[in-house]
Design an enzyme around this catalytic site. Structure first.
Site, PDB file in Angstrom:
ATOM      1  N   SER A  10       0.849  -1.196   0.000  1.00  0.00           N
ATOM      2  CA  SER A  10       0.000   0.000   0.000  1.00  0.00           C
ATOM      3  C   SER A  10       0.878   1.237   0.000  1.00  0.00           C
ATOM      4  CB  SER A  10      -0.881   0.008   1.246  1.00  0.00           C
ATOM      5  OG  SER A  10      -1.441   1.298   1.402  1.00  0.00           O
ATOM      6  N   HIS A  33      -1.254  -1.230  -4.334  1.00  0.00           N
ATOM      7  CA  HIS A  33      -2.526  -0.959  -3.647  1.00  0.00           C
ATOM      8  C   HIS A  33      -2.647   0.541  -3.353  1.00  0.00           C
ATOM      9  CE1 HIS A  33      -5.918  -2.247  -1.041  1.00  0.00           C
ATOM     10  NE2 HIS A  33      -5.490  -1.336  -0.173  1.00  0.00           N
ATOM     11  N   ASP A  35      -4.963   3.427  -1.680  1.00  0.00           N
ATOM     12  CA  ASP A  35      -6.043   3.646  -0.716  1.00  0.00           C
ATOM     13  C   ASP A  35      -6.692   5.006  -0.918  1.00  0.00           C
ATOM     14  OD1 ASP A  35      -6.123   1.276   1.017  1.00  0.00           O
ATOM     15  OD2 ASP A  35      -4.034   1.799   1.447  1.00  0.00           O
ATOM     16  N   MET A  37      -9.562   7.524   0.269  1.00  0.00           N
ATOM     17  CA  MET A  37     -10.421   7.824   1.429  1.00  0.00           C
ATOM     18  C   MET A  37     -11.023   9.206   1.252  1.00  0.00           C
ATOM     19  SD  MET A  37      -8.003   6.484   4.517  1.00  0.00           S
ATOM     20  CE  MET A  37      -6.943   5.039   4.342  1.00  0.00           C
ATOM     21  N   HIS A  66      -8.508   0.727  -3.675  1.00  0.00           N
ATOM     22  CA  HIS A  66      -9.384   0.375  -2.555  1.00  0.00           C
ATOM     23  C   HIS A  66     -10.146   1.635  -2.160  1.00  0.00           C
ATOM     24  CE1 HIS A  66      -9.487  -0.862   2.015  1.00  0.00           C
ATOM     25  NE2 HIS A  66     -10.689  -0.832   1.471  1.00  0.00           N
ATOM     26  N   MET A  68     -12.439   3.645  -0.016  1.00  0.00           N
ATOM     27  CA  MET A  68     -13.087   3.777   1.294  1.00  0.00           C
ATOM     28  C   MET A  68     -13.874   5.080   1.247  1.00  0.00           C
ATOM     29  SD  MET A  68      -9.796   2.426   3.393  1.00  0.00           S
ATOM     30  CE  MET A  68      -8.776   2.683   1.937  1.00  0.00           C
ATOM     31  N   MET A 137     -11.272  -6.659   5.652  1.00  0.00           N
ATOM     32  CA  MET A 137     -10.439  -5.708   6.396  1.00  0.00           C
ATOM     33  C   MET A 137     -10.068  -6.298   7.756  1.00  0.00           C
ATOM     34  SD  MET A 137      -9.795  -3.069   4.568  1.00  0.00           S
ATOM     35  CE  MET A 137      -8.962  -2.126   5.863  1.00  0.00           C
ATOM     36  N   ASP A 175      -6.319  -6.933   4.398  1.00  0.00           N
ATOM     37  CA  ASP A 175      -5.717  -5.602   4.440  1.00  0.00           C
ATOM     38  C   ASP A 175      -5.792  -5.053   5.859  1.00  0.00           C
ATOM     39  OD1 ASP A 175      -4.932  -2.981   4.001  1.00  0.00           O
ATOM     40  OD2 ASP A 175      -6.572  -2.490   2.621  1.00  0.00           O
ATOM     41  N   SER A 198       2.706  -0.406   6.173  1.00  0.00           N
ATOM     42  CA  SER A 198       3.824  -0.067   7.057  1.00  0.00           C
ATOM     43  C   SER A 198       4.883  -1.162   7.092  1.00  0.00           C
ATOM     44  CB  SER A 198       3.315   0.269   8.456  1.00  0.00           C
ATOM     45  OG  SER A 198       2.444  -0.723   8.926  1.00  0.00           O
TER      46      SER A 198
HETATM   47  C1  DX5 Z   1      -6.274   1.056   5.821  1.00  0.00           C
HETATM   48  C2  DX5 Z   1      -5.857   0.784   4.393  1.00  0.00           C
HETATM   49  C3  DX5 Z   1      -4.697  -0.106   4.287  1.00  0.00           C
HETATM   50  C4  DX5 Z   1      -3.442   0.396   4.951  1.00  0.00           C
HETATM   51  C5  DX5 Z   1      -2.716  -0.787   5.474  1.00  0.00           C
HETATM   52  O1  DX5 Z   1      -7.526   1.609   5.855  1.00  0.00           O
HETATM   53  O2  DX5 Z   1      -6.920   0.200   3.660  1.00  0.00           O
HETATM   54  O3  DX5 Z   1      -4.447  -0.495   2.938  1.00  0.00           O
HETATM   55  O4  DX5 Z   1      -2.584   1.099   4.095  1.00  0.00           O
HETATM   56  O5  DX5 Z   1      -1.635  -0.365   6.221  1.00  0.00           O
HETATM   57  P1  DX5 Z   1      -0.861  -1.340   7.200  1.00  0.00           P
HETATM   58  O6  DX5 Z   1      -0.333  -2.464   6.368  1.00  0.00           O
HETATM   59  O7  DX5 Z   1       0.175  -0.476   7.779  1.00  0.00           O
HETATM   60  O8  DX5 Z   1      -1.868  -1.839   8.225  1.00  0.00           O
HETATM   61 ZN    ZN Z   2      -6.411  -0.652   1.656  1.00  0.00          ZN
END
Ligand code: DX5
Ligand code: ZN
Length: 222
Positions: A10, A33, A35, A37, A66, A68, A137, A175, A198
């Site tokens: 990600s 990936h 994200d 939001m 992804h 959100m 999730m 994820d 991370s």
């Molecule tokens: C969280 C995201 C993830 C996030 C995962 O809402 O959808 O994709 O980047 O990060 P880590 O691997 O650090 O949990």
């Molecule tokens: Zn994600």
């Protein structure tokens, strides 16, 4: 077919000011990936379709968006147009998840549905014939760097059983909090695609971490 776990780093944990270089650091990645939001569906705001399109232009790897966000039927098509290979949206945000999946397919893009940790999968099993991926999730969506919630693996096992029993071509993605320690139990439960933010970008050598994760998933399923 031998088990081929896919690792999808990600970029949420990457340096947003240097995305091209950050993507160049992870040649071992299977998917990228992204994200998205909106500050409404989740309490965080990240990037939109123009940035996703820019990411798509600097990599040949499949881009996995992804979403959100609220109202995915309104926005999902923009991510297909931005060059996404797969677009996953949340069932909690979609009035008619089937319509969103159909819209993505009509644009030649794969479609995934996602469930938050507290959302059961049983009400959505009828959708399995109409999607390419289910994202479970393993943290509350919104932020990287949270702790893995092992209790969601029961949903993964349910999905694995259903998908295998119905002989469907649907990938199970997980994820949130995936690292060298948690990937094994996720793979054993039946996951195919592993998102890691991370763990990858926080590692001294992000590309080596991808190989470590992939090996961890393989070993757990062997
Ligand atoms: C969280 C995201 C993830 C996030 C995962 O809402 O959808 O994709 O980047 O990060 P880590 O691997 O650090 O949990
Ligand atoms: Zn994600």
């Amino acid at each position: 077919m031998p088990y081929q776990p896919l690792i999808a780093p990600s970029i949420l944990s990457a340096d947003f000011a240097r995305l091209d270089r950050e993507i160049d650091r992870i040649p071992a990645a299977d998917w990228i990936h992204v994200d998205v939001m909106d500050g409404h569906f989740v309490p965080n705001l990240t990037i939109g379709a123009p940035v996703a399109a820019a990411v798509g232009r600097v990599t040949d790897k499949p881009m996995d968006c992804h979403l959100m966000i609220e109202d995915p039927v309104r926005w999902a098509g923009d991510y297909a147009d931005a060059g996404a290979f797969n677009v996953t949206f949340h069932v909690e945000a979609a009035e008619d998840p089937r319509a969103v999946a159909d819209l993505l397919h009509a644009k030649g893009c794969r479609a995934g549905i996602s469930v938050k940790p507290g959302t059961a999968v049983e009400p959505y099993l009828d959708l399995l014939e109409h999607v390419d991926l289910v994202l479970v999730m393993s943290v509350e969506p919104g932020f990287g760097g949270q702790s893995f919630m092992p209790e969601v693996l029961d949903k993964v096992r349910t999905l694995r059983e259903e998908i295998d029993r119905r002989r469907l071509d649907v990938l199970i993605q997980i994820d949130g909090g995936i690292d060298a320690r948690t990937i094994g139990e996720s793979a054993a439960a039946g996951c195919d695609v592993f998102v890691a933010g991370s763990a990858v970008y926080g590692a001294p050598d992000p590309d080596a971490m991808i190989e470590t994760l992939r090996a961890g998933a393989r070993d757990a399923r062997a």
